[in-house]
Design a protein around this motif. Structure first.
Motif, PDB file in Angstrom:
ATOM      1  N   UNK A  87      13.684 -28.483  20.579  1.00 53.79           N
ATOM      2  CA  UNK A  87      14.891 -29.107  21.132  1.00 53.79           C
ATOM      3  C   UNK A  87      15.514 -30.084  20.143  1.00 53.79           C
ATOM      4  N   UNK A  88      14.667 -30.845  19.440  1.00 60.50           N
ATOM      5  CA  UNK A  88      15.173 -31.801  18.459  1.00 60.50           C
ATOM      6  C   UNK A  88      15.843 -31.075  17.292  1.00 60.50           C
ATOM      7  N   UNK A  89      15.193 -30.004  16.830  1.00 55.77           N
ATOM      8  CA  UNK A  89      15.785 -29.237  15.747  1.00 55.77           C
ATOM      9  C   UNK A  89      17.102 -28.589  16.146  1.00 55.77           C
ATOM     10  N   UNK A  90      17.183 -28.134  17.392  1.00 63.71           N
ATOM     11  CA  UNK A  90      18.422 -27.536  17.880  1.00 63.71           C
ATOM     12  C   UNK A  90      19.557 -28.546  17.887  1.00 63.71           C
ATOM     13  N   UNK A  91      19.253 -29.799  18.201  1.00 66.64           N
ATOM     14  CA  UNK A  91      20.291 -30.826  18.286  1.00 66.64           C
ATOM     15  C   UNK A  91      20.803 -31.254  16.908  1.00 66.64           C
ATOM     16  N   UNK A  92      19.913 -31.299  15.930  1.00 68.65           N
ATOM     17  CA  UNK A  92      20.325 -31.814  14.623  1.00 68.65           C
ATOM     18  C   UNK A  92      20.776 -30.712  13.668  1.00 68.65           C
ATOM     19  N   UNK A  93      20.584 -29.436  14.047  1.00 69.60           N
ATOM     20  CA  UNK A  93      20.982 -28.324  13.196  1.00 69.60           C
ATOM     21  C   UNK A  93      22.035 -27.491  13.919  1.00 69.60           C
ATOM     22  N   UNK A  94      23.264 -27.583  13.474  1.00 70.08           N
ATOM     23  CA  UNK A  94      24.357 -26.835  14.090  1.00 70.08           C
ATOM     24  C   UNK A  94      24.593 -25.487  13.415  1.00 70.08           C
ATOM     25  N   UNK A  95      23.750 -25.121  12.467  1.00 74.55           N
ATOM     26  CA  UNK A  95      23.942 -23.878  11.739  1.00 74.55           C
ATOM     27  C   UNK A  95      23.463 -22.661  12.504  1.00 74.55           C
ATOM     28  N   UNK A  96      23.477 -21.527  11.824  1.00 72.00           N
ATOM     29  CA  UNK A  96      23.079 -20.267  12.448  1.00 72.00           C
ATOM     30  C   UNK A  96      21.596 -20.253  12.808  1.00 72.00           C
ATOM     31  N   UNK A  97      20.779 -20.942  12.011  1.00 71.41           N
ATOM     32  CA  UNK A  97      19.348 -20.987  12.301  1.00 71.41           C
ATOM     33  C   UNK A  97      19.083 -21.718  13.604  1.00 71.41           C
ATOM     34  N   UNK A  98      19.774 -22.818  13.834  1.00 71.76           N
ATOM     35  CA  UNK A  98      19.584 -23.564  15.064  1.00 71.76           C
ATOM     36  C   UNK A  98      20.017 -22.788  16.289  1.00 71.76           C
ATOM     37  N   UNK A  99      21.029 -21.935  16.148  1.00 69.86           N
ATOM     38  CA  UNK A  99      21.522 -21.163  17.288  1.00 69.86           C
ATOM     39  C   UNK A  99      20.540 -20.089  17.736  1.00 69.86           C
ATOM     40  N   UNK A 100      19.551 -19.784  16.889  1.00 68.42           N
ATOM     41  CA  UNK A 100      18.559 -18.766  17.237  1.00 68.42           C
ATOM     42  C   UNK A 100      17.397 -19.328  18.048  1.00 68.42           C
TER      43      UNK A 100
END
Length: 267
Positions: A87-100
């Motif tokens: 969840x933390x990584x999803x919030x701080x990474x708006x790139x394509x990797x975070x969307x996965x």
């Protein structure tokens, strides 16, 4: 009586009736655990603590109880770590990797537990982990981690990320800023997620049935085995303990936070 008042009373009455209907089976389980006879019957024909004594004297049931607690704690720790990190990584990474992250987290919830159990059985058998605590903890984490993840996504959505940016501007590293800035603001959500993961592990049956051995079988697995042979109040005793543990975990969540905060975080 005004129409609005009547509708409010009718709604509350219907809600209470529905709640009572849903909770009545739990009441039946607890009541039959005190039965003086050797069969499950409601209302019980006489009250006795015989079956509680038998449970406390049973090495196999106590071992299963201990196994459930050990596996539940292990699952709660692992699922919380992965769920918070995701969840933390999803919030701080708006790139394509975070969307996965979210689609990957959802995958275990979309697969039938029987399929997961069979697949994990073959896999852990190949790597020599079948029947171990670790194999069951990993299996339970597949279901518990998504719940922690979505709870933390809700919690992080209410966090002021400018505080994290300010910490970085002042020279704090990633771990230091998370520990001193983020963690104090989301610790209640982490606590609730941990308890949810523990409860999920405590009651999970299907995957544990495939992966456990007599030395690592959990309470739901042993209860299923005993029910197939004879239906006696001892199963109700075990179920009562599971109910008490779940209620205790809920009470801890309420005490550690409060009802209003929990409802806001999960809304």
């Amino acid at each position: 009586m005004h129409r609005e008042t009547f509708e409010t009373v009718a709604f509350r009455a219907g809600y209470l009736l529905l709640l009572a209907f849903m909770l009545f089976p739990l009441f039946v389980i607890v009541a039959t655990s005190f039965s003086a006879s050797g069969q499950i019957a409601f209302p019980p024909k006489g009250l006795s603590l015989t079956w509680y004594t038998e449970f406390l004297d049973s090495t196999r049931w106590l071992r299963a109880f201990t196994n459930s607690i050990v596996i539940g704690v292990g699952t709660a720790i692992l699922a919380t770590g992965l769920g918070v990190a995701g969840a933390f990584g999803q919030e701080i990474d708006d790139g394509s990797l975070g969307s996965l992250v979210t689609p990957l987290v959802l995958v275990p919830l979309l697969i039938p537990p029987v399929i997961l159990g069979i697949t994990l059985l073959m896999y852990f058998n190949e790597v020599g982990l079948r029947g171990s605590y670790l194999s069951i903890i990993l299996a339970h984490t597949l279901w518990a981690m998504p719940l922690v993840y979505f709870v933390m996504r809700s919690v992080f959505s209410r966090f002021d990320w400018q505080q994290l940016d300010a910490a970085h501007d002042l020279g704090a590293g990633p771990l230091q800023s998370f520990r001193h800035v983020v963690l104090p603001n989301v610790r209640h959500g982490i606590f609730v997620g941990t308890l949810l993961a523990f409860i999920i592990s405590l009651q999970e049956f299907v995957m544990a049935m495939f992966l456990s051995t007599p030395a690592t079988e959990t309470i739901p697995v042993l209860a299923w085995t005993e029910i197939r042979q004879a239906l006696d109040p001892l199963v109700s005793v075990v179920s009562t303990f599971l109910i008490l543990f779940s209620l205790g975990a809920l009470a801890l969540a309420v005490l550690a936070t409060n009802l209003e905060w929990v409802s806001k975080q999960l809304s």
